[in-house]
Write a protein that holds these residues in place. Structure first.
Motif, mmCIF file in Angstrom:
data_model
loop_
_atom_site.group_PDB
_atom_site.id
_atom_site.type_symbol
_atom_site.label_atom_id
_atom_site.label_comp_id
_atom_site.label_asym_id
_atom_site.label_seq_id
_atom_site.Cartn_x
_atom_site.Cartn_y
_atom_site.Cartn_z
ATOM 1 N N HIS A 95 0.828 -1.199 0.000
ATOM 2 C CA HIS A 95 0.000 0.000 0.000
ATOM 3 C C HIS A 95 0.866 1.255 0.000
ATOM 4 O O HIS A 95 0.623 2.201 -0.744
ATOM 5 C CB HIS A 95 -0.929 -0.002 1.225
ATOM 6 N N THR A 96 1.915 1.204 0.845
ATOM 7 C CA THR A 96 2.815 2.351 0.934
ATOM 8 C C THR A 96 3.484 2.626 -0.404
ATOM 9 O O THR A 96 3.607 3.773 -0.834
ATOM 10 C CB THR A 96 3.902 2.086 2.006
ATOM 11 N N PHE A 122 0.322 3.344 -3.231
ATOM 12 C CA PHE A 122 -0.620 4.439 -3.024
ATOM 13 C C PHE A 122 -0.006 5.710 -2.449
ATOM 14 O O PHE A 122 -0.641 6.742 -2.438
ATOM 15 C CB PHE A 122 -1.790 3.989 -2.129
ATOM 16 N N GLU A 123 1.221 5.608 -1.891
ATOM 17 C CA GLU A 123 1.799 6.810 -1.313
ATOM 18 C C GLU A 123 3.074 7.214 -2.028
ATOM 19 O O GLU A 123 3.721 6.402 -2.676
ATOM 20 C CB GLU A 123 2.047 6.603 0.190
ATOM 21 N N ASP A 178 5.561 9.222 -0.398
ATOM 22 C CA ASP A 178 6.474 9.829 0.572
ATOM 23 C C ASP A 178 7.777 9.042 0.699
ATOM 24 O O ASP A 178 8.831 9.618 0.928
ATOM 25 C CB ASP A 178 5.796 9.921 1.948
ATOM 26 N N THR A 179 7.715 7.716 0.559
ATOM 27 C CA THR A 179 8.929 6.905 0.676
ATOM 28 C C THR A 179 9.653 6.866 -0.665
ATOM 29 O O THR A 179 9.043 7.098 -1.715
ATOM 30 C CB THR A 179 8.554 5.461 1.074
ATOM 31 N N GLY A 185 7.979 4.378 -2.951
ATOM 32 C CA GLY A 185 6.703 4.885 -3.466
ATOM 33 C C GLY A 185 6.912 5.895 -4.566
ATOM 34 O O GLY A 185 6.229 5.883 -5.595
ATOM 35 N N ARG A 186 7.901 6.768 -4.347
ATOM 36 C CA ARG A 186 8.183 7.785 -5.344
ATOM 37 C C ARG A 186 8.698 7.147 -6.634
ATOM 38 O O ARG A 186 8.285 7.521 -7.739
ATOM 39 C CB ARG A 186 9.230 8.741 -4.765
ATOM 40 N N ASP A 192 5.858 5.642 -8.518
ATOM 41 C CA ASP A 192 5.029 6.648 -9.193
ATOM 42 C C ASP A 192 5.705 7.173 -10.456
ATOM 43 O O ASP A 192 5.068 7.342 -11.493
ATOM 44 C CB ASP A 192 4.726 7.808 -8.232
ATOM 45 N N ARG A 222 -2.160 11.239 -11.854
ATOM 46 C CA ARG A 222 -1.317 10.809 -10.732
ATOM 47 C C ARG A 222 -0.048 11.631 -10.615
ATOM 48 O O ARG A 222 0.656 11.571 -9.608
ATOM 49 C CB ARG A 222 -0.944 9.335 -10.895
ATOM 50 N N ARG A 276 0.637 13.625 -7.616
ATOM 51 C CA ARG A 276 1.117 13.011 -6.389
ATOM 52 C C ARG A 276 2.618 13.192 -6.250
ATOM 53 O O ARG A 276 3.143 13.302 -5.141
ATOM 54 C CB ARG A 276 0.761 11.534 -6.363
#
Lengths: 270, 270, 270, 270
Positions: D13-14, D17-18, D20-21, D24-25, D28, D124, D127
């Motif tokens: 999920h991290t 969907f996020e 910040d880490t 995750g970056r 994305d 997206r 984000r």
């Protein structure tokens, strides 16, 4: 005799230059009608089917109006106290220029179309309407434009620079084979595109040209926002300034905000 | 009998003229649907492939709608207390004009296309929606336009003067050989260019004409900013006025929001 | 000797880099004239009738201007205290780029049209005009644009997304037979339509295509309002900020006009 | 085991969907690149010279991206706590729609161009950028549009009514012989003209038609000012509201003006 003279001159002045008396108002209305008809005559003359058929009648109408306006111009010179000042004023110059072209046609054929300059005389229409209100509205617009003249200069400078650069680039990309015969033609295309007029007499044919054109259009989209923003913010500000009719009882200066309780120049209570 | 009469008249009035009861709402929705379909019928009839094939059916539909709207118009005249006042109101005139063209087609072929005027009857749609809110929004727009009518007059006057002068100049520069057949055509070109529509059915061919056209375009660019600025500053001002009517009973200061219940300066209840 | 050296260097610096002395002003005016003429030479060269006839003369003029600008660039490097800082500044880069293309033409024919980049040197014109006033106006515009850069990014993102989707849809509806050869062409059409440029080199032919195009146009109508609104509200805000920096030393309230010398609330001197 | 399971699910999920880490970056950024390339593949496929030559490779790329996005969609369903809520959200629907067309092409040739809908997934991108700032800017624009939705409805209603009336009138004036084949075509012309797009594929030929067209253009000129004015005044007002971040210490409500010293709802001192 001098007194008598100044008597009819005064009357003449009232009729020709003022719109408060019935005679003055009738004169102004008649003048506006004459101007409208005389401009219509010039426009009609340019239409081949009408111009060829009624050439003679239209020419007579033109000369008649010119004689009328010449007479009116002379009367104005006579009626006004300082003829030279009137002749040099912008309205006086327009009045003179509105007569000239007919005499020119004796030497230069086609010069009669300059007679459309008579349309400028319609400015007098504001005298028949409640003059001051319209003038103040026109004043708001022109003062908004004047206040933003430097912003507009910077803006025009940027646009012209862009047009030269885009024109040269497009000339190199598309070239004479696609209708961009030279840089001036290409600059003309750049203006047609930036202003979103888009005649389509010239349009990019190569993929690269279309890409550049797309960028130019989006740029034009953004650029058109700038003059609108400038004029709008000036008009809004002018409206704000328009509220401050109060003058200081101590120093007599105006331009105070609505919520001001003290003069911002001398500090006296309002 | 008279009482009875006023009874069904009252009911009829409620159904036809009001939208609060279920029956009134149903009537309004049915009417909107009829108007939409009847306009669609007229539009479809103009398409050759459809108009030729279904000529008969479309004509019947047209006559049916005309009969329906005639009946409705009669009922409105009956139901309303002062028929003449209704017949003279703008809505009443639209209702009448929406019926007329069909009867005209018996004498003038092609007159049925005037039936598209029925689209104006859709104004009734605002009765089904929450009337007052939309009307107040429409009111803001129209009052902004009305407040700026003098500025708009000055603006239109300037535009028309420009169009006449540019038209005559372009006619002399380009001439009939490049499509500028007469001054009216040339004025049409000037409007097409100033408004940035730019069809391209007429475009300058000579270098001098292109130069003048470029200047006209940049001018149009600047000019388009003026009406936008006028309307925007009026709308902003209208918004401002809407907020600052109430003054505090304790400290007397104004400028409170519409939803404020306490003075924002001293805290007293409004 | 070192002192002497720094003496003529200082004088040179005053002439070349400043516009306050008569010599400096004369230098700047001469430079602007040179730039204008050199850009005109490049533009004229692209016109076949002129370029072919005066090819030799124009080439000599081009080389002369390049030599002049090269000399000027060298002098600038010599006169300035920190040559590298100047060479790396945006003005320094423009000065260098304005020389380069002529040397390129020895190897790449046609490269001379890049010389129009010299038009960027006209930025120096602001030095002759009252520099600061114009810069502050330009500053208002650019800071308004910078403040709204995120809104503009969001806006451009939305426009590009729309262009891709509309382009693909229109390609499927109209297809290659009606001139929409591929999706990039179709996207080009979408931009031409959304920005209301409307060349007419591509236009929908099918009824469905015309319906979609109509929707796109009304959308473009709405979309054009967004950047205008963004820039206008930024400019209005920038104007507001410009007025309210000073606070009254007596009562501490802000919102005074720039020309105020006394607090408009308590009358204390500012 | 359940705990372990929730452990990798949380990690997933991290990453997915996020932003910040670092993981995750990176995810994305990779996703954005995939979306851009996959949209580019679809666009390239539509170009005949490329599409015919590399048909096979492009098809493989398309299927690969579809498999990737299908896998990603499945992972999202697994990672999220409430899969149904995600699947029904607008982002979830876009994610699903971005996969579908490839499977459709097995049955419907040409359906792959619907894949350009993938461009919507680029949303997206916000984000990766500093999300909240851009969202708040987008929020200002959308809330300005939402606040003026009734004004826009009234405006659109007026425009559509105008288009029907002008369309029918122009159809009767110009007729099929000048390209105005039916009322829908004529309405299309009216929209092209009112929005100042002006393709020129249809343009009036008769003098009366040109006169009406001129009036329509000037009208369009005035009309374009209305949406701009609406959006601008909303944006300006939104900016004004944006200043009032302060919430009342007593009742907690927000929306106070900058100069307010007391809560406008409960009267408590701020």
């Amino acid at each position: 005799m001098t007194y008598d003279n100044s008597g009819w001159r005064k009357k003449l002045h009232t009729v020709i230059f003022e719109a408060d008396t019935p005679a003055g108002r009738a004169f102004d209305v008649a003048l506006i009608v004459c101007i409208l008809v005389s401009v219509a005559v010039v426009i009609l003359e340019s239409i081949p089917s009408i111009g060829n058929r009624w050439r003679h009648e239209l020419f007579i109408a033109e000369v008649t109006f010119t004689l009328l306006f010449t007479a009116e111009y002379s009367l104005r010179l006579v009626a006004v106290r300082r003829p030279l000042a009137y002749a040099r004023s912008s309205l006086g110059i327009i009045d003179l220029v509105a007569i000239a072209p007919t005499w020119l046609t004796l030497f230069v054929p086609g010069a009669q179309f300059f007679l459309t300059v008579r349309v400028l005389r319609l400015l007098r229409i504001f005298r028949i309407l409640k003059l001051t209100e319209y003038l103040s509205e026109a004043g708001v617009i022109t003062s908004a434009l004047r206040a933003s003249r430097r912003k507009i200069f910077v803006f025009l400078f940027a646009v012209i620079t862009l047009v030269v650069l885009i024109g040269a680039l497009m000339y190199m990309i598309e070239g004479p084979t696609h209708g961009f015969h030279d840089i001036p033609t290409s600059m003309y295309w750049a203006i047609v595109t930036l202003t979103t007029v888009g005649y389509g007499d010239l349009s990019p044919k190569t993929p690269l040209g279309k890409l550049l054109a797309s960028l130019v259009m989006v740029l034009g989209y953004a650029i058109i926002a700038v003059p609108t923003g400038i004029v709008t913010s000036e008009l809004t500000a002018a409206r704000g300034r328009g509220h401050s009719r109060q003058s200081c009882p101590a120093c007599g200066r105006e331009g105070h905000d609505d919520d001001a309780t003290h003069c911002k120049y001398c500090g006296a209570a309002l």
